[in-house]
Design a protein around this motif. Structure first.
Motif, mmCIF file in Angstrom:
data_model
loop_
_atom_site.group_PDB
_atom_site.id
_atom_site.type_symbol
_atom_site.label_atom_id
_atom_site.label_comp_id
_atom_site.label_asym_id
_atom_site.label_seq_id
_atom_site.Cartn_x
_atom_site.Cartn_y
_atom_site.Cartn_z
ATOM 1 N N ALA A 1 -31.064 21.155 42.895
ATOM 2 C CA ALA A 1 -29.753 21.653 43.303
ATOM 3 C C ALA A 1 -28.978 21.951 42.027
ATOM 4 O O ALA A 1 -28.740 21.054 41.219
ATOM 5 C CB ALA A 1 -29.021 20.623 44.150
ATOM 6 N N LEU B 1 -25.371 26.848 48.387
ATOM 7 C CA LEU B 1 -24.748 25.663 48.961
ATOM 8 C C LEU B 1 -23.261 25.930 49.179
ATOM 9 O O LEU B 1 -22.687 26.840 48.559
ATOM 10 C CB LEU B 1 -24.930 24.469 48.020
ATOM 11 C CG LEU B 1 -26.368 23.954 47.871
ATOM 12 C CD1 LEU B 1 -26.470 22.984 46.701
ATOM 13 C CD2 LEU B 1 -26.829 23.292 49.161
ATOM 14 N N ILE C 1 -18.600 21.192 46.650
ATOM 15 C CA ILE C 1 -19.253 19.953 47.086
ATOM 16 C C ILE C 1 -18.759 18.806 46.206
ATOM 17 O O ILE C 1 -18.659 18.935 44.987
ATOM 18 C CB ILE C 1 -20.779 20.098 46.998
ATOM 19 C CG1 ILE C 1 -21.288 20.986 48.146
ATOM 20 C CG2 ILE C 1 -21.470 18.750 47.026
ATOM 21 C CD1 ILE C 1 -22.776 21.241 48.100
ATOM 22 N N SER D 1 -20.078 15.484 46.189
ATOM 23 C CA SER D 1 -21.188 14.667 45.712
ATOM 24 C C SER D 1 -22.441 15.107 46.441
ATOM 25 O O SER D 1 -22.374 15.633 47.558
ATOM 26 C CB SER D 1 -20.901 13.180 45.943
ATOM 27 O OG SER D 1 -21.893 12.372 45.341
ATOM 28 N N PHE D 2 -23.604 14.869 45.806
ATOM 29 C CA PHE D 2 -24.859 15.420 46.331
ATOM 30 C C PHE D 2 -25.989 14.425 46.072
ATOM 31 O O PHE D 2 -26.013 13.744 45.046
ATOM 32 C CB PHE D 2 -25.158 16.743 45.629
ATOM 33 C CG PHE D 2 -26.445 17.409 46.070
ATOM 34 C CD1 PHE D 2 -26.421 18.448 46.985
ATOM 35 C CD2 PHE D 2 -27.671 16.988 45.565
ATOM 36 C CE1 PHE D 2 -27.599 19.060 47.390
ATOM 37 C CE2 PHE D 2 -28.844 17.593 45.972
ATOM 38 C CZ PHE D 2 -28.819 18.640 46.886
ATOM 39 N N LEU E 1 -31.570 16.796 52.233
ATOM 40 C CA LEU E 1 -30.518 16.569 51.245
ATOM 41 C C LEU E 1 -29.221 16.251 51.974
ATOM 42 O O LEU E 1 -29.068 16.539 53.166
ATOM 43 C CB LEU E 1 -30.360 17.785 50.336
ATOM 44 C CG LEU E 1 -29.983 19.128 50.964
ATOM 45 C CD1 LEU E 1 -28.469 19.289 51.084
ATOM 46 C CD2 LEU E 1 -30.566 20.268 50.135
ATOM 47 N N TYR F 1 -24.724 15.937 51.258
ATOM 48 C CA TYR F 1 -23.606 16.161 50.350
ATOM 49 C C TYR F 1 -22.298 15.853 51.067
ATOM 50 O O TYR F 1 -22.254 15.711 52.300
ATOM 51 C CB TYR F 1 -23.602 17.598 49.811
ATOM 52 C CG TYR F 1 -23.653 18.691 50.849
ATOM 53 C CD1 TYR F 1 -22.497 19.119 51.508
ATOM 54 C CD2 TYR F 1 -24.857 19.317 51.165
ATOM 55 C CE1 TYR F 1 -22.543 20.129 52.459
ATOM 56 C CE2 TYR F 1 -24.911 20.326 52.116
ATOM 57 C CZ TYR F 1 -23.758 20.732 52.755
ATOM 58 O OH TYR F 1 -23.801 21.735 53.694
ATOM 59 N N GLY G 1 -31.420 23.494 52.287
ATOM 60 C CA GLY G 1 -29.984 23.597 52.516
ATOM 61 C C GLY G 1 -29.616 24.223 53.847
ATOM 62 O O GLY G 1 -28.444 24.537 54.080
#
Length: 391
Positions: free
Chosen positions: A143, A166, A170, A172-173, A182, A184, A201
């Motif tokens: 990412a 994405l 964002i 936090s991931f 994933l 986020y 995603g």
């Protein structure tokens, strides 16, 4: 990854650079002179070239002292630069025999063998304003996040191709442990929303919504995702875990000033750093997954400067001196403080600590090869990636 904090770092660094440069050189001129004078000759560092330290440092009352082997002749040269330019993010490729990294200026994706002698550019994708790249544990995809004026943007890159954009901004991931999904965090309706998608995603679903407006996430087991509140040595922090199956968010630790964390690969243990209410006197403690304290680790450092090689082994970069008056981890995370580190190995089963390297580098982004014969890191001060051959 806390991308909000990353943006703050960029803007605040410009504002404090004049003061920071002056403070930095005063600190290095005084403290490093004292430190170098007190260090044995074979452990000293000339310029920016690190040399090996002496294994076998004691790690406080909780850790036993290891044997101190004899050292004869010139120390073996075990360090090699992987590139001569600043980079972002390190990871092992899927085969585990090469190191992957992005060039900070322009975002080209490179691969290098462990010696740094054979380097290859494998993607010509241009990324202006590159900030961070977060890899899956298998190194098959990343990412990638960059700043477009005032907007944080990101996309998923698989191999040499960009796959999916994405959402913007964002907070936090994190990748799932198996890399097949994933998660986020995004802000919506004055709440922080936890979104889960597949590894490309796509097919986003909101799993949880909370009034905690500033947090970092880490997907630690197939069922559990950890929430850590924004760390500050001047504010109490908390660590929570969310069960995907039950939907229950439970407090694991806190309140603790300066709380930062790093979970073990299997999610059974967590490394915790905390400070006093003034952001000083850093302490490093090992806890189980319920938050129970197991034992203290010394010397102390920030979990951000560590890497879990195994459930019972942690490599850490430990500051050799702490700048008097600095607030931890705030000043370090903002880039206002740089450290001169030694690299140590904590063996949690034997409760020993072994010194691997003594240097004047600010060691960050540690990655260890699968056989633990090489350790890789980025010098946070100039962005150069290094390879360290372990004995």
């Amino acid at each position: 990854m806390d991308v909000t904090r990353t943006k703050r770092v960029i803007y605040s660094s410009l504002a404090v650079i004049a003061l920071g440069v002056a403070t930095f050189f005063v600190y290095r001129a005084f403290f490093q002179t004292v430190e170098e004078a007190a260090r044995p000759e074979e452990q000293r560092v000339t310029g920016r070239v690190p040399v090996t330290g002496t294994p076998g440092e004691t790690a406080g009352e909780e850790l036993k002292e290891t044997e101190r082997p004899e050292i004869s002749g010139e120390p073996e040269p075990i360090l090699a630069a992987l590139a001569d330019f600043p980079v972002v993010s390190l990871a092992l490729n899927p085969a585990g025999d090469k190191v992957l990294f992005y060039k900070k200026d322009g975002g080209g994706l490179f691969t290098s063998d462990f010696s740094g002698k054979n380097q290859e550019k494998i993607s010509n994708l241009t990324i202006v304003g590159l900030i961070e790249a977060l890899w899956t544990k298998t190194g098959d995809r990343a990412a990638v996040f960059y700043l477009d004026r005032d907007t944080l943007k990101g996309f998923i890159q698989v191999g040499t191709s960009s796959v999916t954009a994405l959402p913007q901004d964002i907070k936090s991931f994190s990748w799932s442990p198996d890399g097949k999904s994933l998660t986020y965090l995004t802000h919506r309706d004055a709440r922080l929303n936890l979104i889960i998608t597949d590894s490309s995603g796509r097919n986003p679903k909101t799993l949880y919504s909370t009034l905690i407006l500033d947090a970092q996430i880490s997907w630690i087991t197939p069922d559990r995702i950890a929430f850590q509140t924004a760390p500050s040595g001047l504010a109490e922090g908390f660590l929570f875990t969310l069960s995907r199956s039950s939907g229950i968010l439970a407090r694991t630790l806190g309140p603790l000033f300066g709380l930062t964390s790093l979970w073990s690969p299997d999610g059974s243990r967590v490394l915790i750093a905390s400070t006093d209410s003034n952001g000083r006197n850093i302490g490093l403690t090992l806890h189980d997954s319920s938050g129970k304290s197991l034992f203290n680790l010394t010397p102390s450092t920030l979990p951000e400067k560590c890497f879990w090689a195994k459930t019972n082994e942690i490599y850490c970069a430990v500051p050799q001196t702490i700048l008097v008056g600095a607030v931890w981890p705030d000043d370090y995370l903002r880039g206002e403080v740089n450290t001169s580190d030694r690299i140590v190995l904590f063996n949690l089963e034997k409760k020993t600590v072994t010194e691997i390297l003594s240097s004047d580098l600010d060691v960050s982004s540690i990655v260890v090869s699968k056989n633990q014969d090489y350790l890789f890191f980025i010098d946070r001060e100039d962005g150069i990636p290094w390879s360290l051959k372990l004995k």
